[in-house]
Write an enzyme that holds these catalytic residues in place. Structure first.
Site, PDB file in Angstrom:
ATOM      1  N   SER A  88      25.631  22.872  -9.248  1.00  0.00           N
ATOM      2  CA  SER A  88      26.763  22.110  -8.695  1.00  0.00           C
ATOM      3  C   SER A  88      26.489  21.732  -7.245  1.00  0.00           C
ATOM      4  CB  SER A  88      28.039  22.951  -8.758  1.00  0.00           C
ATOM      5  OG  SER A  88      29.058  22.320  -8.014  1.00  0.00           O
ATOM      6  N   TYR A 100      32.758  30.495  -7.652  1.00  0.00           N
ATOM      7  CA  TYR A 100      32.075  29.487  -8.476  1.00  0.00           C
ATOM      8  C   TYR A 100      30.835  28.965  -7.744  1.00  0.00           C
ATOM      9  CZ  TYR A 100      31.216  24.939 -10.701  1.00  0.00           C
ATOM     10  OH  TYR A 100      30.621  23.855 -11.311  1.00  0.00           O
TER      11      TYR A 100
END
Ligand code: NAP
Length: 254
Positions: free
Chosen positions: A147, A160
């Site tokens: 990400s 995350y």
């Protein structure tokens, strides 16, 4: 000419979103593709239908990831299905895509959230890789979907982001380990891509416009934007690229 004819691929989390687009593109290029899913059987079967309509070959494997025994549950079905297709046990291309998000700032995080996110997003990809390497042929491909939150600060998603940072580190270390076997290991870091994962952030036209404005192209990414990059990394054309974390955020926060 198809670039992946004769190859086998496993894409985790291919029932929806980015994983579905990746599975479709790999199958379009001729790879026999394992469509992994967790709970959404209907969506997984829709992925299979789309692949079949596009002339590709695929099958589904179901396993909840991030729980004890997850890898063996997945692999038992995978090897069975490969044998039915007169293939295997090799998997030429492994795409670690399945993951969960979880918003929490430093004051709100809990050990339970930490363990859950790391179990699904980091521990499972690591041990899936370990299992896959038993049968990954020389010249194989490993692609980790990370990400852009590893490059851009998102304090609202701190755990995350950490899970994906660990995936980037894993990518680098493993690339060195597997280089002598001509196995490439790369990570891709998408920015906002229109999937279920972030639909709550696009619930008004204004919010959608604001998300689009993060990209220098002034649009939100589509799953196919990532799938095309994965397909390149899965092909022989990418043979001189390894250990890299490729930014695929549409020029977010340049
Ligand atoms: P998504 O639409 O939420 O789909 C997630 C997929 O992963 C589904 O197929 C789901 O299976 C599977 N999955 C999730 N948790 C699972 C579990 N515990 N066990 C088994 N399967 C599980 O996600 P996405 O947006 O396509 O994201 C795909 C990847 O891109 C992820 O690694 C994500 O972190 C990364 N990414 C996404 C964005 C974005 O903006 N969307 C941005 C950066 C990075 P079921 O359908 O069966 O539940």
């Amino acid at each position: 000419m198809k670039t992946l004819t004769g190859k086998t691929a496993l894409v985790t989390g291919a029932s929806r979103g980015i994983g579905r687009a990746i599975a479709r593109r790999l199958a379009q290029e001729g790879a026999l593709t394992a469509v992994h899913y967790g709970t959404n059987e209907q969506a997984a079967h829709h992925t299979l239908e789309l692949i079949s309509q596009e002339g590709g070959q695929a099958f589904a494997v179901r396993a909840e990831l991030g729980v004890p025994g997850d890898i063996e549950t997945l692999y038992t079905q995978l090897e069975d299905q490969l044998a039915r297709h007169h293939k295997g046990p090799e998997i030429d291309i492994l795409v670690n895509n399945a993951a969960i998000s979880g918003s929490a700032r430093i004051h709100d995080i809990t050990p339970e959230l930490f363990d859950h996110l790391f179990a699904v997003n980091t521990k499972t990809p690591l041990f899936l890789l370990q299992r896959a390497l038993k049968n990954l042929p020389d010249g194989g491909r490993i692609i980790n979907i990370s990400s852009a939150a590893t490059r851009i600060a998102y304090p609202e998603s701190i755990i995350y982001s950490m899970t994906k940072g660990a995936l980037n580190t894993l990518t680098l270390a493993l690339a060195k380990e597997l280089g002598p076997r001509n196995i490439t290991v790369n990570a891709i870091t998408p920015g906002y891509i229109e999937t279920d994962m972030n639909k709550h952030k696009r619930n008004t036209p204004q919010a959608a416009n604001e998300l689009a404005a993060h990209s220098t192209f002034n649009r939100t990414g589509q799953p196919t934007d990532i799938a095309d990059i994965v397909t390149f990394l899965a092909s022989d054309a990418s043979r001189w690229i390894t250990g890299q974390t490729l930014d695929a955020s549409g020029g977010t926060h340049l």
